[in-house]
Write an enzyme that holds these catalytic residues in place. Structure first.
Site, short mmCIF file in Angstrom:
data_model
loop_
_atom_site.label_atom_id
_atom_site.label_comp_id
_atom_site.label_asym_id
_atom_site.label_seq_id
_atom_site.Cartn_x
_atom_site.Cartn_y
_atom_site.Cartn_z
N GLY A 195 0.80 -1.21 0.00
CA GLY A 195 0.00 0.00 0.00
C GLY A 195 0.83 1.27 0.00
N GLU B 41 2.48 -8.38 -2.66
CA GLU B 41 1.23 -9.06 -2.33
C GLU B 41 1.21 -10.53 -2.76
OE1 GLU B 41 0.23 -4.70 -2.27
OE2 GLU B 41 1.46 -6.02 -3.52
#
Length: 238
Positions: free
Chosen positions: A85, A108
């Site tokens: 993020g 991720e």
């Protein structure tokens, strides 16, 4: 970065977006080791299990979109870790600068996930599909130097007094006319989402009002006076 914190950031950005006395917005961290370490994993687990969370679940999409859409250019000042993020938030900014120790990545895939805040879309548009796929499919982290070489980062600034160095670097933008900054940001960011001919139409719609503005006429007159007074070897400062 939690959903709630992203909502708080959106509120601040909306206030700044309404101010014509703010030419440039710098997004920075008070912690020299982290820009944004990653998304709040507790939030993500709550959402995955159907449980309520503080803040809006859509914030990881709407806040980066707001960063792109507000009138002022936004600079991501990345010191330390910006993974997941953190990289996605930086990608939403107009430009990115980094301290030498900064690191970037979209890891991720390492936990069986997919970037969920526009990272796959923005990274491929910024550095190309092949490089973006290599980073996303490997999940590896990159240094500030490598990020600079691939075009993810615009500049690497000194660790010492990093924030002031970012402020000084930002003056190359902030010294220009506010309305011109806004129009040029629109030409690039909105134009990037259009086909070429539509992008040209957008440019024309922005050029005519700027050319006709009294401020633009004043600046052109000043520039012509500098040209007239300069010798052939002089470098004209725009």
């Amino acid at each position: 970065m939690s959903f709630e914190a992203l909502g708080d950031l959106s509120g601040i950005l909306k206030e700044l977006a309404a101010r014509s006395d703010v030419s440039i917005i710098i997004l920075a961290s008070a912690n020299e080791k982290y820009f944004v370490s990653h998304a709040d994993l507790d939030d993500l687990e709550q959402v995955a299990s159907g449980k309520p969370v503080a803040g809006e679940r859509s914030a990881w999409r709407t806040t980066p979109a707001l960063i792109e859409a507000i009138p002022q250019p936004v600079i991501a000042a990345v010191n330390g870790q910006a993974w997941g993020g953190g990289t996605e938030l930086a990608l939403a900014c107009s430009v990115r600068v980094a301290a030498p120790a900064a690191t970037f990545g979209l890891p991720e895939i390492s936990v069986g996930m997919v970037p969920g805040a526009g990272g796959a879309q923005r990274l491929s548009r910024l550095i190309g599909t092949g490089r973006a796929l290599e980073l996303i499919l490997s999940g590896r982290k990159v240094s500030a130097e490598e990020a600079f070489r691939m075009g993810l980062v615009n500049a690497i600034l000194p660790n010492r007094n990093f924030r002031q160095a970012v402020m000084d670097w930002a003056q190359q933008f902030a010294r220009h006319d506010f309305d011109a900054l806004v129009a040029n940001k629109r030409a690039v960011t909105e134009g990037a989402r259009l086909d070429f001919e539509a992008g040209l139409d957008l440019e024309r719609s922005l050029v005519i009002p700027r050319t006709a503005s009294p401020r633009s006429a004043e600046l052109r007159t000043l520039l012509m006076k500098r040209y007239a007074a300069a010798s052939p070897d002089d470098e004209i400062d725009f």
